[in-house]
Design a protein around this motif. Structure first.
Motif: not given
Length: 204
Positions: A35-61
């Motif tokens: 869910g959305e964060a219930s409160s405002a984050p402490a301090g200003d947001p980090f001035q970075v852009i994150l990219l979330v890539g895929p996870l590697k795994a065996s074929h089962l997952y």
């Protein structure tokens, strides 16, 4: 003389009579969306852009069937109990949505061919399964790393491995335990990542 047409009709009748048994219906499961964060984050947001890539795994997952294993590490999959998406994709989505909902970063995107960012979060999913034995447990084992895109250097790593007790003996109870374990994994990874970024915040 039996004609060819009669043979075809007979084959259809026999085939139909053999298929009258009830076909087990597949059951699908998914992880709880953050869910959305219930409160405002402490301090200003980090001035970075994150990219979330895929996870590697065996074929089962990388497939949608629920995986189980015994104490001897003999593994198998359920035929009718399935995930809505493969575990690798669900965990990527869970990380992305949780980090985005925290409002601690300038932006958080899923990695695509046209993505641009400061850091790439990726890793390996080693276990996401039911573990049966003397007790029933839900095992999640993940390793994550943060790569600085400009330099290519890995600047942060995080390992998570836990067997969550299953409260019940049915597949739904196993799914609930895997869900709880996955949520804890993401929460701990996010806290560790925030500690790293806070310690290396160039604004300080």
């Amino acid at each position: 003389m039996v004609t060819k047409a009669a043979v075809i009709v007979l084959a259809l009748v026999v085939g139909g009579s053999c298929g009258c048994g009830a076909i087990p219906q597949s059951k699908y499961y998914q992880l709880t969306a953050p869910g959305e964060a219930s409160s405002a984050p402490a301090g200003d947001p980090f001035q970075v852009i994150l990219l979330v890539g895929p996870l590697k795994a065996s074929h089962l997952y990388r497939e949608d069937r629920l995986v189980y294993a015994t104490d001897s590490e003999e593994m198998g999959t359920y035929q009718v109990h399935r995930w809505a998406e493969p575990p690798t994709e669900m965990m990527q989505q869970l990380l992305w949505r949780s980090l985005r909902a925290s409002h601690r970063y300038s932006a958080v995107y899923l990695l695509t061919s046209s993505s641009h960012g400061d850091f790439l979060l990726q890793g390996n999913l080693y276990d996401f399964k039911e573990l049966s034995g003397n007790t029933l447990a839900a095992r999640v084992n993940v390793e994550l790393e943060l790569r600085e895109i400009k330099t290519g250097a890995i600047v942060w790593t995080h390992s998570y491995s836990r067997d969550e007790p299953v409260r019940g003996k049915d597949v739904s109870s196993v799914v609930a335990a895997l869900d709880q374990n996955a949520q804890r994994c993401v929460s701990e990874a996010e806290a560790s990542l925030n500690e790293y970024l806070a310690a290396h915040d160039k604004r300080q």
